[in-house]
Design a protein around this motif. Sequence first.
Motif, short mmCIF file in Angstrom:
data_model
loop_
_atom_site.label_atom_id
_atom_site.label_comp_id
_atom_site.label_asym_id
_atom_site.label_seq_id
_atom_site.Cartn_x
_atom_site.Cartn_y
_atom_site.Cartn_z
N THR A 34 5.14 -18.19 -31.40
CA THR A 34 4.30 -17.31 -32.19
C THR A 34 3.81 -16.15 -31.33
O THR A 34 3.32 -16.37 -30.22
CB THR A 34 3.09 -18.09 -32.74
N VAL A 35 3.98 -14.93 -31.85
CA VAL A 35 3.57 -13.72 -31.12
C VAL A 35 2.94 -12.74 -32.10
O VAL A 35 3.08 -12.88 -33.31
CB VAL A 35 4.77 -13.05 -30.41
N GLY A 36 2.28 -11.74 -31.56
CA GLY A 36 1.72 -10.66 -32.36
C GLY A 36 2.63 -9.45 -32.35
O GLY A 36 3.63 -9.40 -31.63
N TRP A 37 2.28 -8.44 -33.15
CA TRP A 37 3.08 -7.23 -33.24
C TRP A 37 3.17 -6.52 -31.89
O TRP A 37 4.18 -5.93 -31.56
CB TRP A 37 2.55 -6.29 -34.32
N LYS A 38 2.12 -6.62 -31.10
CA LYS A 38 2.10 -5.95 -29.79
C LYS A 38 3.29 -6.40 -28.93
O LYS A 38 3.87 -5.61 -28.20
CB LYS A 38 0.78 -6.26 -29.09
N TYR A 39 3.66 -7.66 -29.03
CA TYR A 39 4.80 -8.18 -28.29
C TYR A 39 6.11 -7.66 -28.89
O TYR A 39 7.06 -7.35 -28.15
CB TYR A 39 4.80 -9.71 -28.32
N LEU A 40 6.18 -7.57 -30.21
CA LEU A 40 7.42 -7.19 -30.88
C LEU A 40 7.69 -5.69 -30.88
O LEU A 40 8.85 -5.27 -30.94
CB LEU A 40 7.41 -7.69 -32.32
N ALA A 41 6.65 -4.87 -30.84
CA ALA A 41 6.79 -3.42 -30.97
C ALA A 41 7.81 -2.81 -29.99
O ALA A 41 8.64 -2.00 -30.41
CB ALA A 41 5.43 -2.73 -30.84
N PRO A 42 7.79 -3.16 -28.71
CA PRO A 42 8.79 -2.57 -27.81
C PRO A 42 10.23 -2.92 -28.20
O PRO A 42 11.14 -2.11 -28.02
CB PRO A 42 8.45 -3.16 -26.44
N HIS A 43 10.42 -4.10 -28.77
CA HIS A 43 11.77 -4.50 -29.20
C HIS A 43 12.19 -3.70 -30.43
O HIS A 43 13.36 -3.34 -30.57
CB HIS A 43 11.80 -6.00 -29.47
N TYR A 44 11.24 -3.41 -31.31
CA TYR A 44 11.52 -2.53 -32.44
C TYR A 44 11.94 -1.15 -31.93
O TYR A 44 12.93 -0.58 -32.40
CB TYR A 44 10.29 -2.44 -33.36
N LEU A 45 11.17 -0.62 -30.98
CA LEU A 45 11.46 0.72 -30.44
C LEU A 45 12.83 0.80 -29.78
O LEU A 45 13.47 1.84 -29.81
CB LEU A 45 10.36 1.15 -29.47
N SER A 46 13.30 -0.32 -29.22
CA SER A 46 14.62 -0.29 -28.59
C SER A 46 15.73 -0.69 -29.57
O SER A 46 16.90 -0.76 -29.18
CB SER A 46 14.65 -1.16 -27.33
N GLY A 47 15.37 -0.93 -30.84
CA GLY A 47 16.40 -1.14 -31.87
C GLY A 47 17.03 -2.51 -31.90
O GLY A 47 18.13 -2.67 -32.43
N VAL A 48 16.34 -3.53 -31.37
CA VAL A 48 16.94 -4.87 -31.31
C VAL A 48 16.15 -5.92 -32.08
O VAL A 48 16.40 -7.11 -31.93
CB VAL A 48 17.14 -5.32 -29.84
N LEU A 49 15.20 -5.48 -32.91
CA LEU A 49 14.34 -6.41 -33.64
C LEU A 49 14.87 -6.62 -35.06
O LEU A 49 15.14 -5.65 -35.78
CB LEU A 49 12.91 -5.87 -33.69
N TYR A 50 15.00 -7.89 -35.45
CA TYR A 50 15.52 -8.26 -36.77
C TYR A 50 14.57 -9.20 -37.48
O TYR A 50 14.02 -10.12 -36.88
CB TYR A 50 16.89 -8.94 -36.64
#
Length: 114
Positions: A34-50
């Motif tokens: 379990t993580v928050g958006w703060k952890y996921l945001a960099p992965h979104y910015l690099s285009g690898v978040l699904y």
Amino acid sequence: MVAPNPNNPQPLKYAMLGVDESTPLEKLEKYTGTVGWKYLAPHYLSGVLYFVDPELKLAEVGYAFSENHKEQVEAWLKAGDLVKIGDLHAEQWAKADNEFEALVVSPFVLCRPI
């Protein structure tokens, strides 16, 4: 006990602390967290978040990625069960205080709000 001699270093001794006889799928389940958006945001910015549909098991999707089951991944993408995170999702999630179930299958990160 003999003091170590810096002029004659001893080789390091390595040992396995235990044998993990888990299947690859079981190992992926162990690394789902379990993580928050703060952890996921960099992965979104690099285009690898699904985003993974709640009907699917995160570890099973991760396994398909890790084993390069391209046909299955493409089928989930086509059906909308697996979606690359776009700006709309990112904006909504950045404003909300959601937690996410997530799994890293390098270089990809799979997630869904919980």
